[in-house]
Design an enzyme around this catalytic site. Structure first.
Site, PDB file in Angstrom:
ATOM      1  N   CYS A   1      34.297   5.112  -0.663  1.00  0.00           N
ATOM      2  CA  CYS A   1      34.242   5.366   0.774  1.00  0.00           C
ATOM      3  C   CYS A   1      33.956   4.133   1.621  1.00  0.00           C
ATOM      4  CB  CYS A   1      33.256   6.490   1.054  1.00  0.00           C
ATOM      5  SG  CYS A   1      33.880   8.090   0.462  1.00  0.00           S
ATOM      6  N   ASP A   2      33.819   4.386   2.917  1.00  0.00           N
ATOM      7  CA  ASP A   2      33.970   3.389   3.972  1.00  0.00           C
ATOM      8  C   ASP A   2      33.233   2.073   3.753  1.00  0.00           C
ATOM      9  OD1 ASP A   2      34.694   5.957   4.811  1.00  0.00           O
ATOM     10  OD2 ASP A   2      34.497   5.422   6.898  1.00  0.00           O
ATOM     11  N   LYS A   3      31.910   2.105   3.588  1.00  0.00           N
ATOM     12  CA  LYS A   3      31.131   0.862   3.525  1.00  0.00           C
ATOM     13  C   LYS A   3      30.947   0.378   2.105  1.00  0.00           C
ATOM     14  CE  LYS A   3      31.041   1.840   7.696  1.00  0.00           C
ATOM     15  NZ  LYS A   3      31.559   3.176   7.432  1.00  0.00           N
TER      16      LYS A   3
ATOM     17  N   SER B   1      35.623   5.932  14.404  1.00  0.00           N
ATOM     18  CA  SER B   1      36.002   6.327  13.049  1.00  0.00           C
ATOM     19  C   SER B   1      37.440   5.922  12.767  1.00  0.00           C
ATOM     20  CB  SER B   1      35.856   7.844  12.906  1.00  0.00           C
ATOM     21  OG  SER B   1      36.568   8.318  11.786  1.00  0.00           O
TER      22      SER B   1
ATOM     23  N   ASP C   1      30.228   9.087   5.689  1.00  0.00           N
ATOM     24  CA  ASP C   1      30.231   8.955   7.147  1.00  0.00           C
ATOM     25  C   ASP C   1      30.457  10.289   7.841  1.00  0.00           C
ATOM     26  OD1 ASP C   1      29.859   6.297   6.710  1.00  0.00           O
ATOM     27  OD2 ASP C   1      31.491   5.621   7.998  1.00  0.00           O
TER      28      ASP C   1
ATOM     29  N   GLU D   1      29.666   5.263  14.539  1.00  0.00           N
ATOM     30  CA  GLU D   1      31.042   5.662  14.848  1.00  0.00           C
ATOM     31  C   GLU D   1      31.029   6.791  15.866  1.00  0.00           C
ATOM     32  OE1 GLU D   1      33.470   4.604  10.760  1.00  0.00           O
ATOM     33  OE2 GLU D   1      32.913   6.679  11.148  1.00  0.00           O
TER      34      GLU D   1
ATOM     35  N   CYS E   1      38.774  11.030   2.400  1.00  0.00           N
ATOM     36  CA  CYS E   1      39.511  11.929   3.297  1.00  0.00           C
ATOM     37  C   CYS E   1      40.980  11.546   3.422  1.00  0.00           C
ATOM     38  CB  CYS E   1      38.829  11.972   4.655  1.00  0.00           C
ATOM     39  SG  CYS E   1      37.145  12.615   4.569  1.00  0.00           S
TER      40      CYS E   1
END
Length: 551
Positions: free
Chosen positions: A119-121, A468, A78, A443, A191
Site C-alpha cells: 500500500c501507499d506509504k 488521495s 489510508d 489526504e 484498491c
C-alpha cells in the site's frame, strides 16, 4: 559477504550461538543471509495475503542457496485512516517503514533484501530504505485487488466514498449504499484503480526494482506466488554480482519512472514519494523535483484511462500487457539501456512483450491527452509549486476562476459541504493540512468524494495537504509553501478570487504582492497540540515540494 561480519571468526562465536538458536546450521553459515521485509497485517486489505508471498520468497531464496530471515514492518490503510486523526500518521509512517528496514538490515548485516510492500506509504518507505542501504534488493509488490461488481458494473472503494455524498444528496438509497459497501472490495490487494498504491507498484517496476509484470499481477492470481518465488531466487544473483539499488535507480531510471507515471495518469502522491526516494541517493547525483515532473509532463502523453480518471481497472491494464506493455508504447521516449533487477536492461526485459489491447494502452499517436497526467502549477498562491492530476479533470474545468471558501481543516470543509455551504463556481481552500500544519499532510478524499457524490458542478479544491490517489476533478494539492510555514495560502479570505489555469500552469489569487505580505503578517496560526511521533514529524518535516522528508 557482508554477513560474515556476524558469523565468521573467533570473536563471532557468541553471534553464531544466537544464530543456531534460530535454526541456522553449519552449512548455512557459508550461505548469503537475505532479509525478507514483510509488511503483513490483519487490518489492511493490501497486506492480509502477504504471508503467502513471503513464504514463496523464502522458498526461492532457499532454492537458490541463501538463508532467509523474515521480519515485519508496519502498514497503515489510508482508506481506514481517512477523515479522522489517524490520517495524520499515514505519510509520517513512510519514514518509520524506511527506518525499520534500515535498522533490521544494518543490525543483522544482511547480504541482500527482498521487500514485500503493497500500500501507499509502505512501497516508497521500503524503496527509501533500499536506496539508503544500497545493498542488493528486489521488491515484490502485493498486487491489486479485483474490482467488485454492483448492478452489472465494476466498482471500487472510491465508488463507496462518492456514494456517501450521493446518499446525503438524496441521489442514492441507503439500501443501495449498503449493498455497494458489501461488494466494492471483494478481497485481498490494493484498491482496484490507479490510486497511490498501484501507481507506486507500477513505478517500482518501471524503475527496475521489481520483476516484469509484478505491478499488475493481482493479489489473488497464482502468478503472484510464482513472481515472489522467482524474486527470492533472483536476489541471490543480485548479491553474487553486487547489483545494488544505486546501480538500478539511476537518474535516467528515475526519469523513466516519472514518464511512466505521467503516461498512466497516476496518483499525485508520486510527486512526494519519488523525490523522497531520490533524496536517499543524493550523494550519487540523483535529483528528482517538481520541475522534472513539469518538464516531462509537457513531453509525455497520457495513454491510459484507468480509474479514477478513466473507465478501466488495473485488471484491464494487466490483461492489456501490464507495465511491459506501457513501456513498449513509450519505448522511444525512455532510456531503454538502464539496468534492472533482472540483471538485464529495460529493453531486454520487454523485447518479447506486446500490447494486447490498444483501447487500454494507447499508442503515442493516439493518446488520451497530449500531455502527461500530472501538472505542476505555480503562481502567487503557490510560489514553490502545487500539483494536480490534470488527466482526471474535465475539459471545461481546465480553467476556473471563482470565490474562495476557506477552511482551516478537512473536518471544517466536510461539514460545510454536507451542510450545503459550498456552491457551484466556488474554490474550496483547505489549509493547515500540510506536512507541518496537519501535521502529517492528510489526504482530502472525503471532501472531494462528497462533492462528486453530491454532483456539485464547477467546484475546485485547493489544499496544502494531499489528495488521495482516488481523487478526480479540479483538485490542487501540495500547495507550497504551506500555511503553517507562512505560505500565501494562509492569507486567503472568503470571497477572494482565485484563478486556476491548468494549461498555462498557473495558480493565482487576485491580490497584490503587498496585500498578501500584509495579510501574512497578521495571520493567527492554529495551535496543533501533538505528541509522540507526530511531534517529531511536525518539527522535522520539509515542504511538500521537497517530498515532505525528514531533515
Amino acid at each position: 559477504m557482508r554477513s560474515d561480519t556476524i558469523k565468521k571468526g573467533l570473536h563471532r562465536t557468541p553471534h553464531r550461538s544466537l544464530l543456531r538458536a534460530c535454526g541456522v546450521t553449519d552449512d548455512d553459515m557459508d550461505r548469503p543471509f537475505i532479509g525478507v521485509a514483510n509488511s503483513f497485517t490483519d487490518i489492511v486489505p493490501g497486506h492480509v495475503h502477504l504471508n503467502s508471498l513471503a513464504q514463496a520468497v523464502k522458498n526461492g531464496i532457499k532454492n537458490a542457496g541463501g538463508v532467509a530471515f523474515e521480519f515485519n514492518t508496519m502498514a497503515i490503510c489510508d482508506g481506514i485512516a481517512m477523515n479522522h486523526e489517524g490520517m495524520r500518521y499515514s505519510l509520517a509512517s513512510r519514514e518509520i517503514v524506511a527506518d525499520t528496514v534500515e535498522s533490521m538490515a544494518m543490525a543483522h548485516q544482511f547480504d541482500g533484501l527482498v521487500l514485500i510492500p503493497t500500500c501507499d506509504k509502505i512501497v516508497p518507505g521500503m524503496l527509501m530504505a533500499a536506496a539508503r542501504l544500497d545493498i542488493p534488493s528486489i521488491v515484490v509488490t502485493g498486487g491489486p485487488m479485483l474490482p467488485g461488481q454492483f448492478k452489472g458494473k465494476s466498482v471500487d472503494l472510491i465508488h463507496v466514498y462518492e456514494a456517501v455524498g450521493a446518499v446525503s444528496a438524496g441521489k442514492m438509497s441507503e439500501e443501495d449504499i449498503y449493498n455497494l459497501e458489501r461488494c466494492a472490495c471483494p478481497g485481498p490487494g490494493s484498491c482496484a484503480g490507479l490510486f497511490t498504491a498501484n501507481t507506486m507498484a507500477c513505478i517500482t517496476e518501471a524503475i527496475g526494482m521489481s520483476l516484469p509484470y509484478c505491478a499488475t499481477t493481482h493479489a489473488v492470481d497464482n502468478k503472484k506466488i510464482l513472481l515472489a518465488r522467482e524474486s527470492g531466487e533472483k536476489i541471490l544473483e543480485l548479491v553474487e554480482k553486487d547489483i545494488t539499488p544505486s546501480k538500478i535507480m539511476t537518474q535516467k531510471a528515475f526519469e523513466n519512472a516519472v514518464a511512466v507515471d505521467l503516461a498512466l495518469g497516476g496518483s499525485t502522491n508520486t510527486t512526494l514519494h519519488l523525490p523522497a526516494i531520490a533524496y536517499e541517493l543524493l550523494d550519487k547525483g540523483i535529483v528528482v523535483n517538481l520541475d522534472l515532473f513539469d518538464d516531462l509532463s509537457r513531453k509525455i502523453p497520457h495513454i491510459t484511462s484507468i480509474r479514477p480518471s478513466g473507465i478501466h481497472s488495473m485488471l484491464d491494464l494487466d490483461k492489456a500487457g501490464g507495465i511491459p506493455g506501457v513501456l513498449k508504447a513509450l519505448e522511444t521516449k525512455l532510456d531503454m539501456n538502464v539496468l534492472t533487477c533482472t540483471n538485464q536492461s529495460l529493453a531486454e526485459n520487454i523485447k518479447d512483450s506486446k500490447i494486447l489491447d490498444e483501447s487500454v494502452i494507447r499508442s503515442l499517436d493516439n493518446p488520451i491527452h497530449s500531455e502527461g497526467g500530472i501538472a505542476i502549477l505555480k503562481g502567487n498562491l503557490a510560489p514553490k509549486g502545487s500539483v494536480i492530476k490534470q488527466g482526471a479533470v474535465d475539459p471545461d474545468m481546465m480553467f476556473h476562476e471563482g470565490p474562495a471558501r476557506v477552511y482551516n481543516s478537512e473536518e471544517e470543509s466536510v461539514e460545510a459541504i454536507f451542510n450545503g455551504e459550498v456552491k457551484e463556481g466556488d474554490v474550496v481552500v483547505i489549509r493547515y493540512e500540510g506536512p507541518k500544519g496537519g501535521p502529517g499532510m492528510r489526504e482530502m478524499l472525503n471532501p472531494t468524494s462528497a462533492i462528486s457524490g453530491m454532483e456539485i458542478k464547477s467546484v475546485a479544491l485547493i489544499t496544502d495537504g494531499r489528495f488521495s490517489g482516488g481523487t478526480r476533478g479540479p483538485c490542487v494539492g501540495h500547495v507550497s509553501p504551506e500555511a503553517m510555514a507562512g505560505g500565501p495560502i494562509s492569507a486567503v479570505k472568503d470571497g477572494d478570487i482565485i484563478k486556476i489555469d491548468i494549461s498555462n500552469r498557473v495558480l493565482e489569487i487576485k491580490l497584490t504582492d503587498d496585500e498578501i505580505k500584509n495579510r501574512i503578517k497578521n495571520v493567527i496560526k492554529p495551535d496543533r497540540k501533538v505528541k509522540g511521533s507526530l511531534a517529531k514529524y511536525m518539527k522535522l518535516a520539509t515542504s511538500a515540494d521537497e517530498g515532505a522528508i525528514l531533515r
